[in-house]
Motif scaffolding. Structure first.
Motif, mmCIF file in Angstrom:
data_model
loop_
_atom_site.group_PDB
_atom_site.id
_atom_site.type_symbol
_atom_site.label_atom_id
_atom_site.label_comp_id
_atom_site.label_asym_id
_atom_site.label_seq_id
_atom_site.Cartn_x
_atom_site.Cartn_y
_atom_site.Cartn_z
ATOM 1 N N THR A 30 0.782 -1.268 0.374
ATOM 2 C CA THR A 30 -0.023 0.394 0.197
ATOM 3 C C THR A 30 0.582 1.430 0.077
ATOM 4 O O THR A 30 0.095 2.123 -0.375
ATOM 5 C CB THR A 30 -1.093 -0.075 0.960
ATOM 6 N N ALA A 33 1.946 3.666 -3.764
ATOM 7 C CA ALA A 33 0.906 4.224 -4.093
ATOM 8 C C ALA A 33 1.383 5.669 -4.790
ATOM 9 O O ALA A 33 1.560 6.083 -3.800
ATOM 10 C CB ALA A 33 -0.497 4.326 -4.118
ATOM 11 N N GLY A 34 1.362 5.428 -5.915
ATOM 12 C CA GLY A 34 1.970 7.281 -6.227
ATOM 13 C C GLY A 34 3.715 7.056 -6.455
ATOM 14 O O GLY A 34 4.034 8.034 -7.250
ATOM 15 N N GLU A 36 5.160 3.858 -7.672
ATOM 16 C CA GLU A 36 5.654 2.779 -8.703
ATOM 17 C C GLU A 36 6.729 2.941 -9.666
ATOM 18 O O GLU A 36 7.527 1.651 -9.777
ATOM 19 C CB GLU A 36 4.532 2.252 -9.793
ATOM 20 N N ARG A 241 3.120 11.049 1.310
ATOM 21 C CA ARG A 241 1.485 10.787 0.475
ATOM 22 C C ARG A 241 0.719 11.813 0.485
ATOM 23 O O ARG A 241 0.008 11.848 -1.119
ATOM 24 C CB ARG A 241 0.778 9.407 1.266
ATOM 25 N N GLN A 245 0.633 10.661 -3.955
ATOM 26 C CA GLN A 245 -0.832 11.090 -3.536
ATOM 27 C C GLN A 245 -1.025 11.097 -4.708
ATOM 28 O O GLN A 245 -2.522 11.543 -4.690
ATOM 29 C CB GLN A 245 -0.594 10.075 -2.601
#
Length: 274
Positions: A30, A33-34, A36, A241, A245
């Protein structure tokens, strides 16, 4: 030359915005995310010109390979832990990378960062973190490398992975311990009532305090909270994040830079998101 490295980290305003992109270090799906594609994530954030980007040793060269003098400073993540899963593994650990300060110097880092974790009923993890900080401190002094310590109070993991505890009476003693262990910079969570954050600043005994961003929230909340925290005496922020994200990570970086360095209001900063 610790001062020279600190000058690379903090802007001419005396403040710092460090974008954390080190989540892949902790082996949680988790968290990816953002990020990768790390090269793309680093390039986008670097182009928005924050003061620093926080990275592990494996992907730090992607930042340092960007040509020119204007790239953000590197803050090197030096520890790895397995405390973020739900359920927790049967055996927990927190360890530093091999010869962390030498790696930081080889990567031309401006600072190293290490956790000081306080989990409910996990004294061995806490003990390991104290050992990590102690082992880093002397090496940092020898080589003139600033040491950022991240005192992190967490809730019981059964409530969900990566849940921080914003109780100020728990944050204060751990922040003070980080200072007493020899931190040059404190990276601490916001408390539940951010208007009380001046107490965290005071307990840090004059050390610059950078505030962690925590979980993903709305644009208005993160901008408004950041404004209050800066008014409470924080010297900057370390957000991950809420930037990486975001639908517009470059714009969010510029918005937060406006608050951290220019004293912009939340509404003024939000213009960078348009």
């Amino acid at each position: 030359m610790k001062l020279a490295r600190l000058n690379r980290l903090f802007g001419t305003s005396g403040n710092c915005f460090d974008v954390a992109i080190d989540h892949g270090m902790f082996n949680e799906r988790t968290f990816l995310a953002g990020i990768e594609n790390m090269r793309t994530a680093i390039d986008v954030i670097a182009a928005a010109a924050p003061d620093a980007i926080q990275l592990p040793p494996g992907t730090a060269p992607m930042l340092q390979s960007i040509p020119g003098k204007a790239r953000p400073a590197l803050v090197l993540r030096t520890d790895i832990a397995n405390i973020y899963g739900n359920p927790l593994p049967s055996a927990l650990f927190s360890e530093i990378i091999d010869r962390p300060v030498e790696q930081a110097i080889a990567l031309d880092a401006a600072c190293v960062v290490v956790n000081l974790l306080m989990l409910p009923n996990q004294p061995e993890v806490y003990r390991a973190c104290v050992r990590n900080v102690n082992s880093l401190k002397r090496e940092c002094e020898i080589y003139g490398m600033p040491l950022m310590v991240e005192p992190l109070v967490m809730q019981d993991n059964s409530k969900g992975a990566y849940m921080v505890d914003g109780a100020i009476d728990k944050i204060l003693p751990l922040v003070r311990q980080a200072a007493e262990l020899g931190a040059d910079i404190i990276k601490a969570d916001p408390c539940d009532d951010v208007t009380e954050y001046h107490r965290v600043i005071e307990i840090a005994q004059g050390l610059p305090v950078l505030v962690r961003g925590g979980g993903r929230v709305s644009d208005q909340e993160i901008l408004s909270r950041t404004k209050v925290l800066m008014e409470q005496g924080a010297r900057g922020i370390v957000y991950g994040r809420n930037v990486i994200q975001h639908a517009n990570p470059g714009g969010m970086t510029r918005a937060l830079m406006a608050i951290v360095h220019d004293g912009a209001t939340a509404d003024e900063a939000s213009s960078h998101l348009v």
